[in-house]
Design a protein around this motif. Sequence first.
Motif, mmCIF file in Angstrom:
data_model
loop_
_atom_site.group_PDB
_atom_site.id
_atom_site.type_symbol
_atom_site.label_atom_id
_atom_site.label_comp_id
_atom_site.label_asym_id
_atom_site.label_seq_id
_atom_site.Cartn_x
_atom_site.Cartn_y
_atom_site.Cartn_z
ATOM 1 N N PRO A 170 0.777 -1.274 0.153
ATOM 2 C CA PRO A 170 0.149 -0.204 -0.437
ATOM 3 C C PRO A 170 0.796 1.427 -0.174
ATOM 4 N N LEU A 171 0.940 1.694 -1.433
ATOM 5 C CA LEU A 171 1.484 3.366 -0.966
ATOM 6 C C LEU A 171 0.326 4.579 -1.104
ATOM 7 N N LYS A 172 0.863 5.609 -0.735
ATOM 8 C CA LYS A 172 -0.671 6.878 -1.239
ATOM 9 C C LYS A 172 -0.004 7.635 -2.526
ATOM 10 N N PHE A 195 -5.573 15.642 -2.244
ATOM 11 C CA PHE A 195 -6.193 15.281 -1.404
ATOM 12 C C PHE A 195 -5.501 14.164 -2.045
ATOM 13 N N VAL A 196 -5.659 12.747 -0.538
ATOM 14 C CA VAL A 196 -4.530 11.636 -0.746
ATOM 15 C C VAL A 196 -5.481 10.166 -0.972
ATOM 16 N N SER A 197 -5.381 9.070 -1.094
ATOM 17 C CA SER A 197 -6.104 7.953 -1.318
ATOM 18 C C SER A 197 -4.923 6.779 -1.144
ATOM 19 N N ILE A 198 -5.703 5.846 -0.997
ATOM 20 C CA ILE A 198 -4.765 4.595 -0.454
ATOM 21 C C ILE A 198 -4.524 4.031 -1.998
ATOM 22 N N LEU A 212 -15.427 -2.822 -6.221
ATOM 23 C CA LEU A 212 -14.246 -3.028 -7.421
ATOM 24 C C LEU A 212 -13.273 -2.637 -7.284
ATOM 25 N N LYS A 213 -12.637 -2.989 -8.166
ATOM 26 C CA LYS A 213 -10.574 -2.887 -8.460
ATOM 27 C C LYS A 213 -10.688 -1.044 -9.418
ATOM 28 N N LEU A 214 -10.171 -0.425 -8.983
ATOM 29 C CA LEU A 214 -9.792 0.346 -10.495
ATOM 30 C C LEU A 214 -8.936 0.981 -9.990
ATOM 31 N N VAL A 215 -8.299 0.036 -11.540
ATOM 32 C CA VAL A 215 -6.823 -0.187 -12.129
ATOM 33 C C VAL A 215 -6.816 0.761 -13.185
ATOM 34 N N THR A 216 -4.988 1.454 -12.571
ATOM 35 C CA THR A 216 -4.633 2.598 -13.260
ATOM 36 C C THR A 216 -3.301 2.518 -13.980
ATOM 37 N N ALA A 240 1.747 1.495 -12.564
ATOM 38 C CA ALA A 240 0.736 1.012 -11.896
ATOM 39 C C ALA A 240 0.345 0.757 -11.122
ATOM 40 N N PHE A 241 -1.247 1.302 -10.584
ATOM 41 C CA PHE A 241 -1.643 1.312 -9.035
ATOM 42 C C PHE A 241 -2.785 0.935 -9.419
ATOM 43 N N VAL A 242 -3.867 0.594 -8.441
ATOM 44 C CA VAL A 242 -5.142 -0.292 -7.528
ATOM 45 C C VAL A 242 -5.578 0.227 -6.564
ATOM 46 N N SER A 243 -7.288 0.818 -7.310
ATOM 47 C CA SER A 243 -7.861 1.227 -5.282
ATOM 48 C C SER A 243 -8.470 0.511 -5.659
ATOM 49 N N ILE A 244 -9.927 1.083 -4.287
ATOM 50 C CA ILE A 244 -10.725 -0.126 -3.754
ATOM 51 C C ILE A 244 -12.218 1.446 -4.784
#
Lengths: 100, 100, 100
Positions: free
Chosen positions: A5-7, A87-90, B6-10, B86-90
């Motif tokens: 996990p990063l920001k 703004f910051v998200s994980i 779900l997952k947001l993949v960027t 590449a990063f993934v968030s909820i």
Amino acid sequence: MHTVPLKLVTIVAEPVLEEQLTALLHRLGARGHTVTDSRGAGSRGMRASDPPGGGVRIEVVVGPDVADRILAHVAEHYFPTYAVIAFVSIVEVVRGEKYV
Amino acid sequence: MHTVPLKLVTIVAEPVLEEQLTALLHRLGARGHTVTDSRGAGSRGMRASDPPGGGVRIEVVVGPDVADRILAHVAEHYFPTYAVIAFVSIVEVVRGEKYV
Amino acid sequence: MHTVPLKLVTIVAEPVLEEQLTALLHRLGARGHTVTDSRGAGSRGMRASDPPGGGVRIEVVVGPDVADRILAHVAEHYFPTYAVIAFVSIVEVVRGEKYV
């Protein structure tokens, strides 16, 4: 898939601030950045009567300490004067050592 | 409002990879994608001395298994050679069955 | 850094809907918005055979109640007719009172 996990820190600002802000982000510890052109209205600090205007949306993926430093710096030095939001998200990344 | 996670993949990559990557994302299970043009510097794999360059920022909303498959594929086949991050968030969505 | 959790609502839609949707978001309680131009394919409601097309990616940072209202409205009034997707994530902001 092993992830860490990063920001993700997102800053939306006037285009004139792009160079200054990206330099700041790197100075505070970011290893890379992504900029997209945007437009919008009503951002923090703008008067409701301001017309919608062009902006830049700057993103960095960083560790939690760097994210904190960025937020603190932007809140202290930009919020009082500029139409900037932050703004910051994980986010989860693969091979997180590349970002910190 | 009933939502499902779900997952947001960027994925941020060189523009030359847009077609190849979006085709890959659909092959791995994505039902749609959004691309925005970007610019940036210092992405994973770039040398710090590289000049900032154009990029594409590709997003997909997918289930967790598809997200894992995408990350694994990109990490194995793109990270060694290309300046790709590449990063993934909820994310929470309405009517999640449309995405998976 | 003291932060508060808010919701980032992202809507991706046809460009023709930009003005209507941003007006709606403000009417439902958003205090600002950011729009970026995008392109994509296969969004909710599009047929798989549709060609990739231009889109707009609209973001707002809002409180949880406003986020719920936006999702409910978009799901009821836009999903049946338009190629619109909407997703919500949690973001941390500084001075959250500016957004709600």
